[in-house]
Structure formats: structure tokens, C-alpha cells
Write an enzyme that holds these catalytic residues in place. Structure first.
Site, PDB file in Angstrom:
ATOM      1  CB  SER A 316      17.632  23.534  52.025  1.00 49.18           C
ATOM      2  OG  SER A 316      18.615  22.646  51.440  1.00 49.18           O
ATOM      3  CG  ASP A 317      19.137  26.849  46.232  1.00 48.24           C
ATOM      4  OD1 ASP A 317      19.666  25.808  45.644  1.00 48.24           O
ATOM      5  OD2 ASP A 317      18.793  27.842  45.632  1.00 48.24           O
ATOM      6  CB  CYS A 318      22.352  23.087  46.610  1.00 47.60           C
ATOM      7  SG  CYS A 318      21.368  21.836  45.534  1.00 47.60           S
TER       8      CYS A 318
END
Ligand SMILES: *[C@@H]1O[C@H](CO)[C@@H](O)[C@H](O)[C@H]1NC(C)=O
Ligand SMILES: *[C@@H]1O[C@H](CO)[C@@H](O)[C@H](O)[C@H]1NC(C)=O
Ligand SMILES: *[C@@H]1O[C@H](CO)[C@@H](O)[C@H](O)[C@H]1NC(C)=O
Ligand SMILES: *[C@@H]1O[C@H](CO)[C@@H](O)[C@H](O)[C@H]1NC(C)=O
Length: 797
Positions: A316-318
Site C-alpha cells: 500500500s502507499d504509506c
């Protein structure tokens, strides 16, 4: 479950026995409490682990490993900073490292000022490698239209990464680059990270980069048993808004048509996976048609893993998981958010929400242990493919010999210079003002807030560069006594010292203005709201140009385009150069171009729109124009309004001409009568037909080769990218104005010509997405176009 437990008991006992023996022998230090690498041959248990047996195929080894883990151990691994599993001798691993245009100081995995100890603590002041080569920001490198260059840069980055890893300055080999989102809107703060607005250009860039990073050949062949490093295609998908008038990437719901998804947003990801064989995908923050990207089963599992056969890990993106509950309200509870992403196909979160809520999600039966196992399987497969489960990768791995001397090597620094030189775009050059003469008799001034800044050259996701030379410093290598003035207080230019710079401009023969943007104007989390130069920059240009004895040279450093039509149309501005953010060697490259040691040949990878385009809501994802509402459409493929500069525009100190030397055929028959399929037989052939209905035979035998002859008509040798487009004779529903279908960059001496072979495949290059997002082909007239040269192809029934 039972069988699994019993197999675990025995090795544990042996382990205890051995450790206590070793303690008695005073050798405990050789088996660190937290191992630095897995399958250490000095660990007596290693021989008993199937997952350490590197003669077995990775899938078998991973299955063995996953089967040994407890539920808590499994859950612990679902975060970017994965902890060690000490009892199995498995070290901690950091998934998050960045390498957009050089090993980056951003992310968690790499340090330029210290080494990591076995616990991941940074031992300050112990770094051997204090800098890495900083190549140009991607939007500039894209302008070279040179996939070999992109590949070589990625190879250099992977080499430097392994060198840093080998000396203990890296604690992972998974890099979250390239950024292959389409640069859909000129205001996007992260457009600088991308190869621009065209799907083919972006696809080719992504494929070259991934192959270089992962240690494949340029054709995509594996030469080593292991990945040199892991690349990540991000951000999947339709992600190209950060923060525009308070609308953020975290909550934005991108409304995307199936048609735009099919022929604009997805193709770079498909190529990145299918041709690049990328070992990672990152899912984006934003929603797409209501569904958060990381919870999008259709994208992650059906499309990427199913249709494209993706076999890496999905990150996932952060902090993209908590927002699904906290900000998007898509999930009703934290457990629902975690269940949504794990069941959609995400394997690891950048962040720790998934580790925090997986236990309760399991208890609430919102996820199953199989969901965890799948994620772990994908994660450990990539770690094994990197060669991290065969003992010390710094002693026995395929990349063990890469040492610190390979970082910032002369070869890499020259490559950074070559990349900047071959990418800089000459936008205006009236009366051949450029190149300037190096004659000592002339006097020079360099003016502007970007003229003497080392930092602006780098762009974002930078690391610490080997060496930077500012534009001001580089020009001094050519001529003495250059006068310099920043002109503005900063790039925002809320105040300008007009009188002082006008005095300077009057006093010298030649003025170089260095203006544009920097990371205070466009960056991650910050989109622009207009398309003009900041503050008083424009009026400063005008005043200096008016005052100067001769027309001035204007250099623009910026990622996204600016409306510089005033300077373009101003006779007192003789030349304009665009240099993106050109990297550590960008100052030298510009000086070489300005003084004629290099002939510029870059071509714009994005459309430069007039400032009125800022009236279009950035949130409107539609690529195609809508005449009824006055919506102009986006990019050279669909936008029909006025442009400041076009996609593909770029001058040179030479001129080039093109002709079609030969094309293997000019008529292709769909040959409908031959189809047994009643849908096709006698169908209404004024309508486009689905590619999926076409015969392999048509798609294969319809292939043709277009040979383009390109000639340098000037007096200066140069490197020139040749761009092949296709245009349709008949405009059908939402078809592009034109479409890039091939490009290649060639070196040409004065008067020299070369012939370039472009393969053209009807099913791939002459097809279009319909409203349902399916690729179609229509009978009719098509034109292959290079510059002014066009060649007609007919597709008949
Ligand atoms: C060490 O480098 C990192 C980036 O690599 C930086 O964020 C940090 O502030 C530096 N620490 C020290 C003590 O210089
Ligand atoms: C790493 O952490 C472990 C457990 O906390 C500790 O015993 C060990 O001494 C640490 N190692 C170093 C080098 O600090
Ligand atoms: C290294 O420096 C950082 C930043 O100053 C600090 O937080 C950290 O505690 C230092 N580490 C050690 C082992 O001294
Ligand atoms: C074929 O399609 C065209 C365009 O949609 C339509 O005008 C025409 O009536 C159709 N002809 C038949 C025979 O279906």
C-alpha cells in the site's frame, strides 16, 4: 495445525540445546539474537530448514517457511518494517526504500550517514558511502525518448544500491519506483516524477527502468538467479492529484471511465508487469469510482494477478489503509479496512494498521488465515528472489562483489551528465542566438533564483549527490567574470530586485536568466493552482530582456509546464531552454548546451497549456473533451485548445527531415467473410470490431514495418529522437487526435541520414478503446505520421 506444531517443537529443542552449548563455549556472538541474514550456515538449524535449501524451487521453500509461522508471527510481517523472526533465524526487513532517480535518502531503508546494526539501529558517523549519483528527475530524462539511456540509468542505480546494501547502509532491496502514473494535469506536484503524459512513453520508460533495476537484460532476459533489486510500479491506479485547493489524494474519488482506464491509465501498469516483470505494485491512496485502490479486488487480483500474471508483492502507499476507515468512510471499522485490503490482494502495508488490526479481524472472521498466508507467500518469495535466504548475501550472493568504488564512479557521473545533456529541450532560438560564443571578449551575467542553487537541480525523492555544480558555477568554467544576481528573494519571487538586475543586464553583452519552479511550488502533497511563473518572475524577465543589449537566454527549471507565452512571443527573449530538474550534472549539461559543446535534442514529454487551462477542475479525470460543456480534454491525444508548446516539441542546433523510405504494405484486410463467427460475418463494418474477436492471423500477418529515413540537414552533429504517430482518417467515438506508436533516438552527423525500422501491428497500434474499455479496430483510413511526412494505410473489410 497439529502436524505443523509437532514439526516446530523438535527444531526448537535442538536450537535451545545448541544455543546453551554455544553460551557455555563463549561463542554466543556468532549467533546474533537478531540475525543479519537468513539461513546463516553458522546457525546449526539452517540445515534442518527446507526453506533454507536453495536447491529447491522458491515456491516450495516459501511454503515451508510460511507453514512454520505462528499467527502472531504472520501478522507481524504485514508492515513495511517487518521484524525479525528470531527462532527461525530470519532477520528484520525494511520494505520501504526509494530510488526514483538515484538511491534516495527518503524511505526507511537507506542511510548516507551511518550503518544499520543487527537491530536496525543507525550507528551515526559510520557510513562509508556518503553520496550516490543523482540522475535527472524523470520528467527530464523522459525527454530523451531513449529507452537505452533509461535502462542504463536504472542499472547504475541498482549497482549503487547493492553497494550500499553490501556495506550495511541499506536494510532492504525493495525500491518503490518507478512512478508510472500518467501526467494527466499540468498542475500535479508529482508530475515531475513521471515520464509524462503519453501511455506508450510511460510504458516504455517503466519497462526499461524495471529491467535495469532488477538486473535483467534490456530485452528482459534474466541473467542471474536473483533479482539485483526489486522495482515497484506505482501508484496503481489513476493516481495523479496530491492536494489541489484542499482536495487531497487521501479522500479523492477519481471518477474514471472504462475507456480512459483502458487506453490511458492502465497500459503503463500492464507493461510494467507483463514486459518489465516488475516484482512489486503499489496501490494508491485515492478511490477509483468509489473503491479505494488498495481494496480494489478487480484491479489487484483479477487484473494484475489474473490477467497480467503479476507474481510479486503488492504494497500500500504509506498509511493508505487507515484512511479507508478514518477518512474515506469506506470501511465501517478498522477491521473492515484491514479485511478489505487483504481480501482485495494487498500483501503488505506501508504503515502498521494492518498488523494492529489483523488479530481482531481474524477473530471477527473478517479475514482468514489463508489471506495472511497468501500475503506472506508473496512477501517471502520476493525476499528469496533477492537472494536473501541463502546465507550472507554480502559474501555468497551474485552481487557480493559490488563495492563502494562503484558508487559515484566516473562512469555513473558521466551517465548523469549524458542523461541531462540528451534530455534538455530547446524551445526557442531566434536567429541562432544559441550557442553563445566562448570568445573571451564578451561579458556575461546570469540572473535568477534558480541560477546558483544546487538543491533545485535534484527534484524530489533525491539522495545526497556525488557532486553538484550549479548553473552559475558551470558557466564560470567557460567564461570569466560572470556577474550573478538571484533577482528574486526566492523562487516564489514575492519580491524582486528589478533595479539592480536591470543595471547588471545593461552592462554586459549576454544575459542568461534562470527561472522556473522548485519544490516550494510543486511537490508531493502540493499541486499548483495556476500555470504561470511564481510572483514577480515574469515581470523580472521582461525588465531584464528590455534592458539587455542583446536578446536574452531564458533557462527554465521546473517539472510541470508553465505558460511562458509572453517570453515565447517576446523578441527580446532570443532563446528558451527547459531543463526539468536536471540532476547533479545539470549545471554542466546546461553550460555545454549554452556554449555549443552539446547540441540539444530533447522533446517535450507533456503538453504545455496556456494559463486559462487552470480553469479546468483538476478533479475532472476525463481525458476526452466534452464539447457540450466546453471541457477541453487532456494531453496531445485529446486536447484541441491552444498550446504554449506541444507534446514532442523541441528544437536543435540542426534541422532534421523525415520521409517514409518504405512500408511493407499499405492495405490490410479484416477479411471478415472468412470468419465463422456470425458476430463478425457480414457484421456492420462501419462499426469498430473487438480486437478479441479478430483472428490471430489478422493480428499477426497484418504486422508491417515502416522504415523512416531521418536526415540531419544542419551543420552540427546531434542526437535526435524520431517520433512515429498514427492518425485516423475518420474520427470515431472518442478516438485520439493522434497517438504515439513508436520512437527511437539516433545520432546523426551533419548531412548524415539513417533509416529506422518501426514495427506496426494493427491490433496493438491501430486499435482504440471503446466505451466499455475494450480494444477495437475499425476499417478506414489511417496515417502514419513523422513530422510532416505521412503514409496512408487502408484497412478494408
Ligand atoms: C542521516 O541521514 C538521514 C537521511 O539519509 C537524515 O534524515 C538524518 O537526519 C541524518 N542524521 C544525521 C544525524 O545526520
Ligand atoms: C539487539 O537487540 C537485542 C535484543 O534487544 C540485544 O540483546 C542486542 O544486544 C542488540 N544488539 C546490538 C548490537 O545492540
Ligand atoms: C543517530 O542520530 C539520530 C539523529 O540525530 C538519533 O536519533 C539516533 O539516536 C542516533 N543513533 C545512535 C545510535 O546514536
Ligand atoms: C450500420 O451502422 C451505422 C452507424 O451506426 C448505421 O447508421 C447503419 O444503420 C447500420 N447499418 C446496418 C445495416 O445495421
Amino acid at each position: 495445525m497439529n502436524a505443523r506444531k509437532t514439526t516446530l517443537v523438535l527444531p526448537n529443542l535442538i536450537y535451545l540445546f545448541f544455543t546453551s552449548t554455544l553460551v557455555k563455549l563463549g561463542r554466543v556472538n556468532s549467533v546474533p539474537s537478531r540475525p543479519l541474514f537468513a539461513c546463516d550456515s553458522s546457525n546449526p538449524l539452517t540445515k534442518s530448514y527446507l526453506f533454507c535449501n536453495n536447491k529447491l524451487p522458491i515456491n516450495q521453500r516459501v511454503k515451508d517457511l510460511v507453514s512454520r509461522l505462528s499467527i502472531d508471527e504472520k501478522i507481524s510481517q504485514l508492515t513495511n518494517s517487518a521484524p525479525a523472526i528470531q527462532r527461525l533465524g530470519i532477520p528484520a526487513y525494511e520494505w520501504w526504500s526509494e530510488s526514483l532517480h538515484g538511491v534516495s535518502r527518503h524511505g526507511r531503508g537507506y542511510r548516507f550517514n551511518g550503518t544499520f546494526d543487527e537491530n536496525g539501529t543507525i550507528l551515526n558517523g559510520t557510513a562509508t558511502i556518503k553520496a550516490a549519483t543523482m540522475f535527472p528527475q524523470i520528467i527530464l530524462t523522459a525527454s530523451s525518448f531513449d529507452s537505452q539511456l533509461w535502462y542504463r540509468i536504472a542499472q547504475a542505480i541498482a549497482t549503487e544500491a547493492r553497494a550500499m546494501y553490501n556495506v550495511g547502509q541499506g536494510k532492504g532491496l525493495t525500491f518503490w519506483a518507478p512512478n508510472i502514473n500518467i501526467f494527466r494535469d499540468p498542475r500535479w506536484g508529482r508530475g515531475q516524477e513521471t515520464p509524462g503524459e503519453d501511455p506508450l512513453l510511460t510504458s516504455r520508460y517503466g519497462v526499461s527502468y524495471v529491467r535495469g533495476i532488477q538486473g535483467y537484460t534490456i530485452q528482459g532476459k534474466k541473467t542471474s538467479q536473483h533479482l539485483q533489486a526489486s522495482a515497484c510500479c506505482k501508484h496503481f491506479t489513476a493516481h495523479d492529484l496530491d492536494n489541489w485547493h484542499g482536495i487531497t489524494r487521501y479522500t479523492f474519488d477519481a471518477k474514471v471511465s472504462k475507456q480512459d482506464l483502458a487506453d490511458t491509465f492502465q497500459p503503463p501498469f500492464q507493461s510494467c508487469v507483463e514486459q518489465g516483470q516488475a516484482s512489486s505494485i503499489m496501490c494508491a491512496y485515492n478511490r477509483v469510482n468509489g473503491i479505494p485502490s488498495c481494496a480494489h479486488y478487480d484491479f489487484l487480483t483479477d487484473t494484475a494477478r489474473g490477467q497480467w500474471h503479476f507474481d510479486g508483492y503488492i504494497v500500500s502507499d504509506c498509511n493508505a489503509v487507515p484512511i479507508i476507515y478514518e477518512q474515506q468512510g469506506y470501511a465501517k471499522t478498522p477491521e473492515d479496512a484491514v479485511a478489505a485490503v487483504l481480501s482485495a490482494g494487498m500483501d503488505v502495508e506501508c504503515g502498521s494498521y494492518t498488523t494492529r488490526y489483523s488479530r481482531s479481524a481474524l477473530e471477527q472472521k473478517k479475514i482468514t488465515e489463508e489471506d495472511l498466508d497468501r500475503a506472506l507467500y508473496n512477501l517471502f518469495s520476493v525476499r528469496m528472489r533477492l537472494g536473501l535466504f541463502n546465507g550472507d548475501p554480502r559474501k555468497i550472493g551474485s552481487f557480493r562483489k559490488i563495492g563502494p568504488e562503484q558508487v559515484c564512479s566516473e562512469e555513473h557521473q558521466n551517465l548523469a551528465l549524458e542523461a541531462a545533456k540528451n534530455s534538455i529541450v530547446l524551445l526557442k532560438n531566434v536567429n541562432n542566438l544559441l550557442p553563445l560564443s566562448k570568445a573571451k571578449s564578451s561579458s556575461f551575467a546570469v540572473i535568477g533564483p534558480n541560477a546558483d542553487s544546487p538543491q533545485v537541480l535534484l527534484g524530489n525523492y533525491e539522495g545526497f549527490p556525488c557532486k553538484t555544480t550549479t548553473i552559475h558555477e558551470a558557466l564560470q568554467l567557460y567564461v570569466e567574470g560572470i556577474k550573478y544576481h538571484p533577482g528574486c528573494n526566492a523562487v516564489e519571487c514575492s519580491s524582486a530586485e528589478v533595479e539592480q538586475v536591470v543595471e547588471i543586464a545593461k552592462a554586459v553583452d549576454y544575459v542568461v536568466l534562470v527561472m522556473g519552479l522548485d519544490q516550494t511550488q510543486e511537490r508531493e502533497k502540493l499541486d499548483r493552482v495556476d500555470l504561470v511563473l511564481p510572483g514577480k518572475q515574469q515581470s523580472l524577465i521582461k525588465s531584464v530582456a528590455e534592458a539587455a543589449k542583446k536578446p536574452v537566454v531564458l533557462v527554465l527549471l521546473c517539472g510541470g509546464p508553465v505558460d511562458i507565452s509572453l517570453a515565447r512571443d517576446d523578441d527580446e527573449v532570443g532563446s528558451i531552454l527547459w531543463a526539468g530538474y536536471p540532476g547533479e550534472a545539470g549545471g554542466l549539461a546546461l553550460a555545454e548546451v549554452i556554449f555549443g559543446d552539446h547540441n540539444p535534442g530533447g522533446r517535450l514529454p507533456v503538453t504545455w497549456y496556456p494559463k486559462d487551462f487552470a480553469q479546468v477542475p483538476m478533479t475532472d479525470m476525463r481525458m476526452r473533451p466534452d464539447k457540450s460543456s466546453g471541457y477541453p480534454g487532456r494531453t496531445y491525444r485529446f486536447y484541441e485548445g491552444k498550446k504554449v508548446f506541444e507534446f514532442g516539441y523541441g528544437l536543435s542546433y540542426s534541422t532534421y527531415s523525415y520521409e517514409f523510405a518504405s512500408v511493407t504494405r499499405n492495405t490490410l484486410s479484416l477479411n471478415l467473410a472468412s470468419y465463422a463467427n456470425p458476430f463478425l460475418k457480414g457484421s456492420n463494418i462501419t462499426q469498430p470490431l473487438l480486437i478479441s474477436h479478430m483472428s490471430k492471423q489478422f493480428c499477426e500477418t497484418g504486422k508491417l514495418i515502416a522504415v523512416v529515413r531521418v536526415k540531419n540537414n544542419g551543420k552540427t552533429p546531434g542526437r535526435h529522437p524520431v517520433l512515429l504517430f498514427v492518425k485516423t482518417g475518420v474520427q470515431i467515438d472518442g478516438s485520439p487526435i493522434k497517438q504515439l506508436i513508436g520512437f527511437e533516438s539516433v545520432n546523426l552527423n551533419e548531412g548524415e541520414f539513417k533509416e529506422i525500422e518501426f514495427p506496426v501491428s494493427p491490433c496493438e497500434h491501430l486499435s482504440k478503446a471503446n466505451k466499455d474499455g475494450l480494444m477495437t479496430i475499425a476499417k478506414g483510413v489511417y496515417f502514419l505520421v513523422v513530422g510532416e511526412a505521412a503514409y496512408q494505410i487502408n484497412i478494408t473489410a
